[in-house]
Design an enzyme around this catalytic site. Structure first.
Site, PDB file in Angstrom:
ATOM      1  N   ASP A  16       0.809  -1.214   0.000  1.00 41.76           N
ATOM      2  CA  ASP A  16       0.000   0.000   0.000  1.00 41.76           C
ATOM      3  C   ASP A  16       0.845   1.269   0.000  1.00 41.76           C
ATOM      4  O   ASP A  16       0.527   2.255   0.658  1.00 41.76           O
ATOM      5  CB  ASP A  16      -1.009   0.001   1.151  1.00 41.76           C
ATOM      6  CG  ASP A  16      -2.146  -0.977   0.906  1.00 41.76           C
ATOM      7  OD1 ASP A  16      -2.219  -1.534  -0.212  1.00 41.76           O
ATOM      8  OD2 ASP A  16      -2.959  -1.184   1.808  1.00 41.76           O
ATOM      9  N   ASN A  51      -2.994  -4.453  -1.593  1.00 41.23           N
ATOM     10  CA  ASN A  51      -4.150  -4.426  -2.489  1.00 41.23           C
ATOM     11  C   ASN A  51      -4.127  -3.210  -3.418  1.00 41.23           C
ATOM     12  O   ASN A  51      -4.594  -3.294  -4.549  1.00 41.23           O
ATOM     13  CB  ASN A  51      -5.464  -4.501  -1.706  1.00 41.23           C
ATOM     14  CG  ASN A  51      -5.677  -3.348  -0.765  1.00 41.23           C
ATOM     15  OD1 ASN A  51      -4.769  -2.969  -0.018  1.00 41.23           O
ATOM     16  ND2 ASN A  51      -6.872  -2.801  -0.757  1.00 41.23           N
ATOM     17  N   HIS A  52      -3.541  -2.105  -2.999  1.00 42.52           N
ATOM     18  CA  HIS A  52      -3.519  -0.925  -3.873  1.00 42.52           C
ATOM     19  C   HIS A  52      -2.503  -1.060  -5.000  1.00 42.52           C
ATOM     20  O   HIS A  52      -2.737  -0.544  -6.093  1.00 42.52           O
ATOM     21  CB  HIS A  52      -3.308   0.348  -3.047  1.00 42.52           C
ATOM     22  CG  HIS A  52      -4.534   0.711  -2.282  1.00 42.52           C
ATOM     23  ND1 HIS A  52      -5.533   1.485  -2.814  1.00 42.52           N
ATOM     24  CD2 HIS A  52      -4.954   0.352  -1.049  1.00 42.52           C
ATOM     25  CE1 HIS A  52      -6.505   1.614  -1.931  1.00 42.52           C
ATOM     26  NE2 HIS A  52      -6.178   0.929  -0.842  1.00 42.52           N
TER      27      HIS A  52
END
Length: 116
Positions: A16, A51-52
C-alpha cells in the site's frame, strides 16, 4: 540524506505504497532507487504487494489522486505532459505505467517484489 544507511540489512515495505496521497509515484521511485543503493552494500529493499499495488496493475485507479496521475504521466510520457494537462490522458498514462509487461510502474513493482 536519502541514501541507504542500512548496510547489509533488509527493508521490507508491507504494501500500500500506492494510492496514499499525491506523491505515491515518487515514493515508489524512491524505494526502487533505494534498492539499488542497498544492493551495493549487500542489503536489499523488498515490497510486499498490497491491495492498492494490485489495483493499479489491474488498471483500477479510483483511489489515485489527480496529482498522482499527473506525476506518473509526467514520468512515463514526458513529451506529452508538456502539451497536455488533460486528466483523462493522465489517468490513461497512469494505467499504461502499471500495465503488466511494459509499464515503468509495473517494472518497478516487479523489481521490488520479484516476479509476484
Amino acid at each position: 540524506s536519502n541514501a541507504w544507511a542500512g548496510g547489509d540489512a533488509r527493508l521490507v515495505s508491507c504494501g500500500d505504497v500506492l494510492d496514499r496521497g499525491d506523491e505515491d509515484w515518487e515514493c515508489l521511485e524512491y524505494l526502487h532507487g533505494l534498492r539499488a543503493d542497498a544492493r551495493l552494500a549487500r542489503g536489499d529493499v523488498h515490497l510486499v504487494l498490497g491491495n492498492h499495488e494490485v489495483l493499479n496493475v489491474l488498471g483500477d485507479v479510483r483511489f489515485v489522486s489527480r496529482a498522482a496521475c499527473f506525476a506518473a504521466a509526467a514520468a512515463c510520457e514526458p513529451d506529452r505532459v508538456k502539451t497536455s494537462r488533460d486528466l483523462e490522458w493522465a489517468i490513461k498514462a497512469r494505467e499504461r505505467a502499471f500495465a503488466p509487461g511494459g509499464g515503468r510502474g509495473a517494472a518497478m513493482l516487479a523489481d521490488l517484489c520479484g516476479d509476484a
